[in-house]
Motif scaffolding. Sequence first.
Motif, PDB file in Angstrom:
ATOM      1  N   ASP A  71       0.856  -1.187   0.000  1.00 18.51           N
ATOM      2  CA  ASP A  71       0.000   0.000   0.000  1.00 18.51           C
ATOM      3  C   ASP A  71       0.894   1.240   0.000  1.00 18.51           C
ATOM      4  N   THR A  72       1.154   1.786  -1.177  1.00 23.77           N
ATOM      5  CA  THR A  72       2.126   2.891  -1.252  1.00 23.77           C
ATOM      6  C   THR A  72       1.561   4.211  -0.721  1.00 23.77           C
ATOM      7  N   GLY A  73       0.231   4.356  -0.722  1.00 25.16           N
ATOM      8  CA  GLY A  73      -0.368   5.566  -0.163  1.00 25.16           C
ATOM      9  C   GLY A  73      -0.010   5.714   1.310  1.00 25.16           C
ATOM     10  N   LEU A 114       2.738   5.199   2.644  1.00 25.55           N
ATOM     11  CA  LEU A 114       4.052   5.837   2.786  1.00 25.55           C
ATOM     12  C   LEU A 114       3.922   7.362   2.702  1.00 25.55           C
ATOM     13  N   TYR A 115       3.091   7.833   1.753  1.00 26.14           N
ATOM     14  CA  TYR A 115       2.878   9.282   1.639  1.00 26.14           C
ATOM     15  C   TYR A 115       2.154   9.818   2.872  1.00 26.14           C
ATOM     16  N   ARG A 116       1.236   9.025   3.371  1.00 27.20           N
ATOM     17  CA  ARG A 116       0.533   9.421   4.597  1.00 27.20           C
ATOM     18  C   ARG A 116       1.515   9.525   5.756  1.00 27.20           C
ATOM     19  N   ILE A 125      -2.586   7.564  10.524  1.00 22.76           N
ATOM     20  CA  ILE A 125      -2.401   8.047   9.144  1.00 22.76           C
ATOM     21  C   ILE A 125      -3.674   7.991   8.307  1.00 22.76           C
ATOM     22  N   ARG A 126      -4.738   7.365   8.838  1.00 19.67           N
ATOM     23  CA  ARG A 126      -5.994   7.273   8.072  1.00 19.67           C
ATOM     24  C   ARG A 126      -6.937   8.422   8.354  1.00 19.67           C
ATOM     25  N   LYS A 127      -6.562   9.335   9.240  1.00 21.83           N
ATOM     26  CA  LYS A 127      -7.462  10.444   9.571  1.00 21.83           C
ATOM     27  C   LYS A 127      -7.590  11.387   8.370  1.00 21.83           C
ATOM     28  N   GLY A 174      -3.036  16.045   3.887  1.00 18.94           N
ATOM     29  CA  GLY A 174      -1.587  16.267   3.979  1.00 18.94           C
ATOM     30  C   GLY A 174      -0.832  15.360   3.016  1.00 18.94           C
ATOM     31  N   ALA A 175      -1.283  14.105   2.921  1.00 16.41           N
ATOM     32  CA  ALA A 175      -0.612  13.142   2.040  1.00 16.41           C
ATOM     33  C   ALA A 175      -0.732  13.602   0.590  1.00 16.41           C
ATOM     34  N   SER A 176      -1.906  14.130   0.263  1.00 17.11           N
ATOM     35  CA  SER A 176      -2.119  14.630  -1.089  1.00 17.11           C
ATOM     36  C   SER A 176      -1.175  15.815  -1.362  1.00 17.11           C
ATOM     37  N   VAL A 202       1.824  16.546   0.230  1.00 14.51           N
ATOM     38  CA  VAL A 202       3.254  16.211   0.206  1.00 14.51           C
ATOM     39  C   VAL A 202       3.610  15.295  -0.968  1.00 14.51           C
ATOM     40  N   SER A 203       2.606  14.571  -1.477  1.00 14.31           N
ATOM     41  CA  SER A 203       2.894  13.662  -2.597  1.00 14.31           C
ATOM     42  C   SER A 203       3.099  14.437  -3.902  1.00 14.31           C
ATOM     43  N   ALA A 204       2.791  15.741  -3.884  1.00 14.38           N
ATOM     44  CA  ALA A 204       3.009  16.563  -5.073  1.00 14.38           C
ATOM     45  C   ALA A 204       4.464  17.022  -5.179  1.00 14.38           C
ATOM     46  N   GLU A 207      -0.488  -1.060  -4.768  1.00 10.08           N
ATOM     47  CA  GLU A 207      -1.535  -0.082  -5.068  1.00 10.08           C
ATOM     48  C   GLU A 207      -1.058   1.335  -4.842  1.00 10.08           C
ATOM     49  N   GLY A 208      -1.499   2.234  -5.712  1.00  9.68           N
ATOM     50  CA  GLY A 208      -1.099   3.638  -5.563  1.00  9.68           C
ATOM     51  C   GLY A 208      -1.699   4.492  -6.652  1.00  9.68           C
ATOM     52  N   ARG A 209      -0.893   5.458  -7.121  1.00 10.65           N
ATOM     53  CA  ARG A 209      -1.357   6.370  -8.159  1.00 10.65           C
ATOM     54  C   ARG A 209      -0.462   6.322  -9.391  1.00 10.65           C
ATOM     55  N   ASP A 210       0.781   5.883  -9.187  1.00  9.48           N
ATOM     56  CA  ASP A 210       1.756   5.893 -10.288  1.00  9.48           C
ATOM     57  C   ASP A 210       2.516   4.573 -10.333  1.00  9.48           C
ATOM     58  N   GLN A 229      -6.161  17.675  -7.008  1.00  7.16           N
ATOM     59  CA  GLN A 229      -4.748  17.791  -6.606  1.00  7.16           C
ATOM     60  C   GLN A 229      -3.928  16.651  -7.213  1.00  7.16           C
ATOM     61  N   ASP A 230      -4.461  15.450  -7.144  1.00  9.80           N
ATOM     62  CA  ASP A 230      -3.706  14.278  -7.612  1.00  9.80           C
ATOM     63  C   ASP A 230      -3.543  14.261  -9.134  1.00  9.80           C
ATOM     64  N   ARG A 231      -4.562  14.806  -9.835  1.00  8.79           N
ATOM     65  CA  ARG A 231      -4.498  14.767 -11.305  1.00  8.79           C
ATOM     66  C   ARG A 231      -3.737  15.932 -11.900  1.00  8.79           C
ATOM     67  N   SER A 232      -3.743  17.071 -11.196  1.00  8.58           N
ATOM     68  CA  SER A 232      -3.180  18.275 -11.814  1.00  8.58           C
ATOM     69  C   SER A 232      -1.745  18.558 -11.413  1.00  8.58           C
ATOM     70  N   ARG A 233      -1.213  17.801 -10.473  1.00  6.94           N
ATOM     71  CA  ARG A 233       0.147  18.122 -10.046  1.00  6.94           C
ATOM     72  C   ARG A 233       1.138  17.832 -11.180  1.00  6.94           C
ATOM     73  N   LYS A 234       2.244  18.584 -11.125  1.00  3.91           N
ATOM     74  CA  LYS A 234       3.233  18.467 -12.210  1.00  3.91           C
ATOM     75  C   LYS A 234       3.979  17.144 -12.134  1.00  3.91           C
TER      76      LYS A 234
END
Length: 240
Positions: free
Chosen positions: A35-37, A39-41, A101-103, A109-111, A113-115, A144-147, A199-204
């Motif tokens: 669960d890679t999310g 880690l960002y959390r 980390i699930r709060k 915050g995870a969203s 810092v992941s940018a 599982e993740g986003r990338d 945020q997740d879709r538009s970050r560079k």
Amino acid sequence: MCAKPRIVAIDGPAGSGKSTVCKQLAARLGFVLLDTGALYRAVALAARLAGVDWSREAAVVEVADRLVTDGELRLDVDPEARQSAGGTKVVLAGHDVSSQIRKPEISMGASRVSAYGGVRDALLELQRQLGTPSGSDRAGVVAEGRDIGTVVFPGAPVKFFLTASLEVRARRRQAELEQKGESIDFEQTLKEVALRDEQDRSRKVAPLKQAADARVVDSTGKTIDEVVAEMQRVVEDVLG
Ligand code: DC
């Protein structure tokens, strides 16, 4: 002889049912869940605990670098740990932070810092290590993740992009929070899910996007069981 990595890459937006589906799919296949999310959390939480505001990119990157270099961030991926809160046991500087980390505020915050490219770089190697089967119990990995299919494991033999309508995803998020005893109204949840998507879709850096060779699975109107069974068939077909 070097065996082909048995990695199932699963990406998709918040609330697509990804975490439940991934947990069940990993269990059915006997694969480790990565669960890679989480880690960002954990980076978002570590920054907060260190008094570092999420808007301070350089300082947040420093927190992430330090966590990885000092080996202070661990995911416990043994089968029992998978049953704990949120699925994966996350250990930060020796403390189990799996529930913390699930709060909802840590989700935001995870969203944030992941940018940051530096945060993603810091976590990239760690994700690859965690996803490399090393023991006999590691028949394969569901990551599982986003990338995952685009950046972390672009060579994964099976890739899915799991999605669902915004409304369905917000309803699921709300139910998930209610289960944890947090009451939050629907409109608010809808806004939060939409904002995180944006945020997740538009970050560079590494925006949420589907790998060209990913199979799209839309879970709108399907039960978790149906989705898991559909994905299991594909995995077994490809990996044998
Ligand atoms: O999947 P999740 O809700 O636990 O992810 C938390 C945040 O981390 C989410 O805003 C997206 C981000 N994330 C990411 O950018 N890349 C990943 N591989 C996993 C998660």
